[in-house]
Motif scaffolding. Sequence first.
Motif, mmCIF file in Angstrom:
data_model
loop_
_atom_site.group_PDB
_atom_site.id
_atom_site.type_symbol
_atom_site.label_atom_id
_atom_site.label_comp_id
_atom_site.label_asym_id
_atom_site.label_seq_id
_atom_site.Cartn_x
_atom_site.Cartn_y
_atom_site.Cartn_z
ATOM 1 N N GLU A 140 0.839 -1.188 0.000
ATOM 2 C CA GLU A 140 0.000 0.000 0.000
ATOM 3 C C GLU A 140 0.875 1.239 0.000
ATOM 4 O OE1 GLU A 140 -3.134 0.208 2.850
ATOM 5 O OE2 GLU A 140 -3.425 -1.969 2.864
ATOM 6 N N ARG A 141 0.395 2.261 -0.711
ATOM 7 C CA ARG A 141 1.091 3.525 -0.787
ATOM 8 C C ARG A 141 0.139 4.633 -0.368
ATOM 9 N NH1 ARG A 141 5.616 2.565 -3.955
ATOM 10 N NH2 ARG A 141 5.852 4.728 -4.597
ATOM 11 N N GLU A 142 0.676 5.875 -0.327
ATOM 12 C CA GLU A 142 -0.187 6.987 0.050
ATOM 13 C C GLU A 142 -1.374 7.107 -0.904
ATOM 14 O OE1 GLU A 142 2.927 10.177 0.426
ATOM 15 O OE2 GLU A 142 1.829 10.530 2.284
ATOM 16 N N GLU A 143 -1.128 6.844 -2.182
ATOM 17 C CA GLU A 143 -2.189 6.832 -3.186
ATOM 18 C C GLU A 143 -2.094 5.524 -3.950
ATOM 19 O OE1 GLU A 143 -2.051 10.187 -5.696
ATOM 20 O OE2 GLU A 143 -2.323 11.670 -4.111
ATOM 21 N N GLY A 144 -3.083 4.669 -3.772
ATOM 22 C CA GLY A 144 -3.085 3.409 -4.486
ATOM 23 C C GLY A 144 -2.161 2.398 -3.862
ATOM 24 N N ALA A 259 4.250 8.653 12.290
ATOM 25 C CA ALA A 259 4.841 7.789 13.315
ATOM 26 C C ALA A 259 4.304 6.369 13.177
ATOM 27 C CB ALA A 259 4.558 8.335 14.710
ATOM 28 N N GLY A 260 3.014 6.237 12.886
ATOM 29 C CA GLY A 260 2.442 4.918 12.672
ATOM 30 C C GLY A 260 2.980 4.254 11.420
ATOM 31 N N ALA A 261 3.156 5.035 10.356
ATOM 32 C CA ALA A 261 3.692 4.470 9.113
ATOM 33 C C ALA A 261 5.110 3.951 9.316
ATOM 34 C CB ALA A 261 3.660 5.522 8.011
ATOM 35 N N VAL A 262 5.946 4.719 10.036
ATOM 36 C CA VAL A 262 7.318 4.290 10.286
ATOM 37 C C VAL A 262 7.338 3.096 11.232
ATOM 38 C CG1 VAL A 262 9.536 4.975 11.253
ATOM 39 C CG2 VAL A 262 8.256 6.577 9.818
ATOM 40 N N GLY A 269 8.274 -4.312 7.442
ATOM 41 C CA GLY A 269 9.065 -4.014 6.255
ATOM 42 C C GLY A 269 8.303 -3.319 5.155
ATOM 43 N N LYS A 270 7.021 -2.993 5.348
ATOM 44 C CA LYS A 270 6.204 -2.308 4.344
ATOM 45 C C LYS A 270 6.396 -0.804 4.506
ATOM 46 C CE LYS A 270 3.820 -5.897 2.650
ATOM 47 N NZ LYS A 270 3.594 -6.226 1.238
ATOM 48 N N ARG A 271 7.074 -0.171 3.530
ATOM 49 C CA ARG A 271 7.414 1.243 3.638
ATOM 50 C C ARG A 271 6.564 2.151 2.762
ATOM 51 N NH1 ARG A 271 13.901 1.174 2.913
ATOM 52 N NH2 ARG A 271 13.544 -0.752 1.759
ATOM 53 N N GLY A 272 5.531 1.602 2.119
ATOM 54 C CA GLY A 272 4.759 2.389 1.174
ATOM 55 C C GLY A 272 3.982 3.525 1.802
ATOM 56 N N LEU A 273 3.624 3.425 3.081
ATOM 57 C CA LEU A 273 2.826 4.462 3.738
ATOM 58 C C LEU A 273 3.677 5.635 4.216
ATOM 59 C CD1 LEU A 273 0.384 2.237 5.841
ATOM 60 C CD2 LEU A 273 -0.052 3.339 3.637
ATOM 61 N N ILE A 274 4.982 5.513 4.160
ATOM 62 C CA ILE A 274 5.852 6.608 4.615
ATOM 63 C C ILE A 274 5.894 7.684 3.536
ATOM 64 C CG2 ILE A 274 8.155 7.229 5.406
ATOM 65 C CD1 ILE A 274 8.585 4.369 6.269
ATOM 66 N N PRO A 276 7.124 10.906 1.295
ATOM 67 C CA PRO A 276 8.456 11.318 0.824
ATOM 68 C C PRO A 276 9.137 12.316 1.754
ATOM 69 C CG PRO A 276 6.906 11.256 -1.007
ATOM 70 C CD PRO A 276 6.104 11.039 0.231
ATOM 71 N N ALA A 277 8.373 13.243 2.325
ATOM 72 C CA ALA A 277 8.977 14.232 3.228
ATOM 73 C C ALA A 277 9.569 13.565 4.459
ATOM 74 C CB ALA A 277 7.931 15.267 3.641
ATOM 75 N N THR A 278 8.899 12.530 4.963
ATOM 76 C CA THR A 278 9.433 11.796 6.119
ATOM 77 C C THR A 278 10.704 11.052 5.744
ATOM 78 O OG1 THR A 278 7.183 11.531 6.972
ATOM 79 C CG2 THR A 278 8.875 10.089 7.877
ATOM 80 N N ASN A 279 10.713 10.470 4.556
ATOM 81 C CA ASN A 279 11.939 9.813 4.089
ATOM 82 C C ASN A 279 13.108 10.796 4.051
ATOM 83 O OD1 ASN A 279 10.895 7.213 3.703
ATOM 84 N ND2 ASN A 279 10.085 7.748 1.683
ATOM 85 N N GLU A 280 12.863 11.989 3.521
ATOM 86 C CA GLU A 280 13.925 12.987 3.440
ATOM 87 C C GLU A 280 14.402 13.395 4.831
ATOM 88 O OE1 GLU A 280 15.550 13.987 0.828
ATOM 89 O OE2 GLU A 280 14.339 12.672 -0.439
ATOM 90 N N THR A 281 13.483 13.502 5.789
ATOM 91 C CA THR A 281 13.863 13.857 7.158
ATOM 92 C C THR A 281 14.757 12.791 7.762
ATOM 93 O OG1 THR A 281 11.825 15.111 7.477
ATOM 94 C CG2 THR A 281 12.956 14.360 9.448
ATOM 95 N N LEU A 282 14.403 11.530 7.570
ATOM 96 C CA LEU A 282 15.208 10.436 8.117
ATOM 97 C C LEU A 282 16.576 10.376 7.446
ATOM 98 C CD1 LEU A 282 12.418 7.712 8.341
ATOM 99 C CD2 LEU A 282 13.500 8.902 10.256
ATOM 100 N N ARG A 283 16.631 10.641 6.150
ATOM 101 C CA ARG A 283 17.918 10.634 5.448
ATOM 102 C C ARG A 283 18.815 11.754 5.950
ATOM 103 N NH1 ARG A 283 14.877 10.493 -0.193
ATOM 104 N NH2 ARG A 283 13.950 8.422 -0.051
#
Length: 748
Positions: A140-144, A259-262, A269-274, A276-283
Amino acid sequence: MERIGAGRTGGSLALAAASRPLRLAAPALRDWFGACLAQEAAQRRLFPWLAVAFGMGILAFFGLAEGAPALWAPLGAAALCIAPLPWLGARPVALALLLALAAGWLGFASAAWRVSQVAAPVLARTTIAPLAGIIESIEEREEGARLVVLVSRFGTLAPEAMPRRVRVSFRKAPPLRPGDGIEATARLLPPPEAARPGGYDFARDAWFRGIGAVGSLTGRIAVKPPAEQPPPAVRLAAEIDAARNALTRRIADATGGQAGAVAAALVTGKRGLIAPATNETLRAAGIYHVVSISGLHMVLAAGVVFWLVRAALALIPHLALFWPIKKIAAGAAMAGVGAYCIFSGWDVAAQRALVMTLIMLGAILVDRPALSMRNLALAAFAALAREPEALLGPSFQMSFGAVAGLIACARLLDGNLLRREGAGRLGRAIAFALSAVVGTLGTTLVAQIATAPFATFHFQTVQPFGIVGNALTLPLVSLVVMPSAVLGILAYPFALDVPIWWLMGQAVAGMLAISAWIEGFGGATVVVPAFPPAALACLAVALLLATLPGSGLRRLALAPALGGLAFAAAPERPDIFVDRHGSGAAMRGADGRLFALGKPSAFVMEQWLKADGDARKPGEASGSAVCDPVGCVGRLADGRAVAFVRDRRAFAEDCARAAVVVSGLTAPPNCAALVIDRAYLGRHGATALRATPQGFAISHARRPGRPEPPGRTAELRPAASTEPPASTGPPDPQDEPSPGEPGDEAPQ
């Protein structure tokens, strides 16, 4: 003549005098080297070098082999190297060399075997046609969502030309679950190759995963029972994926927000709900590796199970006194971490981490040290024998590099060094706190240094504050997040897990808050130019020499380290990048920065800018090109013109005035310029050019002499005439792959 002869005699004497120190130093150097080798042999530290030789054989296959070699050839070469070993007991140097050669040929053979086993058709061109198959997995992703479908029918393709699996995305669809049979119209295209020479090659990774096409579903998706019952392994994988999706949604709903998505990604191991902005913050905080199920998660999960089982058994005096509770706890941890790896998706990186963790725990069962270079070498052998291609990717390189660094520095990171005998309670408490801080900072620093060459080479980014991010967030991960994950999974069958997921989410929210604070620092992410493979090779050799030996041989690491840094500090940056489809290009202007020609996709332009060490966004890369409806023309710093042709009418003029002509069309044969057109890109893939006074130095994403991406079908029969026409344009941006994440699978 006498003066000439005297001069020669004097020169000979001077040369002899100058070479005398070298002759005197040679025996001392030989003795030092021999003593170091004897020490290595006595400490049984030569075995890990066999794993290095095994890896060199794999690199030789992927870097040098053309076509498909006969499997008997490398196996026969390995047998010839092994045959004389019983008679070489008195010749240790020859024995070691033959063992290394045998290991190298076995690595070559394992890569050849792997390629022969995974070979499957790959779609040759973009096609729109009816698709029927069984859903193997859903993310699952944010859209679709994104599906991996085991294909039973696609258009009118014959079975021998049909991809085995495809990865497709959709925005709106009826409720789907793994194991469902579906029928829908799909727009599929070949898995994208590297956007630039030396860049991430999604097509290679997809091929080894059995994915022969990517794309999207359009129109109505019909859920129908599959025509044939899928194999048991496929049904089991689908059931596990359905359970993972259900738990992912439960964790995300229990906590809410990112926080729930992470938190869900940390467990399943399902990262689709995270987002993009959260990914950039973690990076930016240097902790994205925490989200990827890898060595950190396996070690913490095994540690929690080991501690819980051992503590429970220790409460029973009879068991504590007469039973090997440590070994029992290790066995329980092995079973627990194996189940966790399967449930978290059995990802490639997770499998390697599982192998490493099982070997470490297995060492406890046979009364061996758990953390040793020998065990790490065994883990490398097991991982590479199963997936030789993993050696080429950042996940394997960073995982094993970090662990090798931590094992080599284990004594320096031992917190017991800060404790003093006879200290009071306050002194012990202070020593404990200091050892925890020093241990966290030390392990983070060592892991970052060990993984920095690989992360920088593959991702062209550096996170200077990563040590701060890891030091502040890893205590939360170790003490709250992962114990909560283990307890939550144990409570899940009893439906008592929601409060645990909420507690875990609060810790993850704190981790995200720390990451956002670090992201606000100036220069949290630094983009650096891509450096050549020679620099990575030197730095990798330096890491091996610094970690594997236990003697003075470690000092030899300085030379390749300096060489690698010298190569990396002065990369040869291309002046022109050309998209693999010919839909756009980028060139270096008079100001020394890249700007776009044509319409390259945002994804591709971002890869070019990062490779150039440019932190600008793709939309900001504008320049002084002169454009009209038929094409664009720009000039390099030396004045030479580069033309991008959109319409055939522009070829006559641009071929006469430009030094380089780029086009997604086919150029006329009499074009006087250097031509990068559809036919050229079809043979070589994405292309980069570096301007020189004599012309242009050219590099390609596809190595010369290597055939089309392995398994790619040469020609496909078109879809039935009742279907929409095939598209020949560039891929949809959503079909573009992610090149990976900095810090993935690097255990901290």
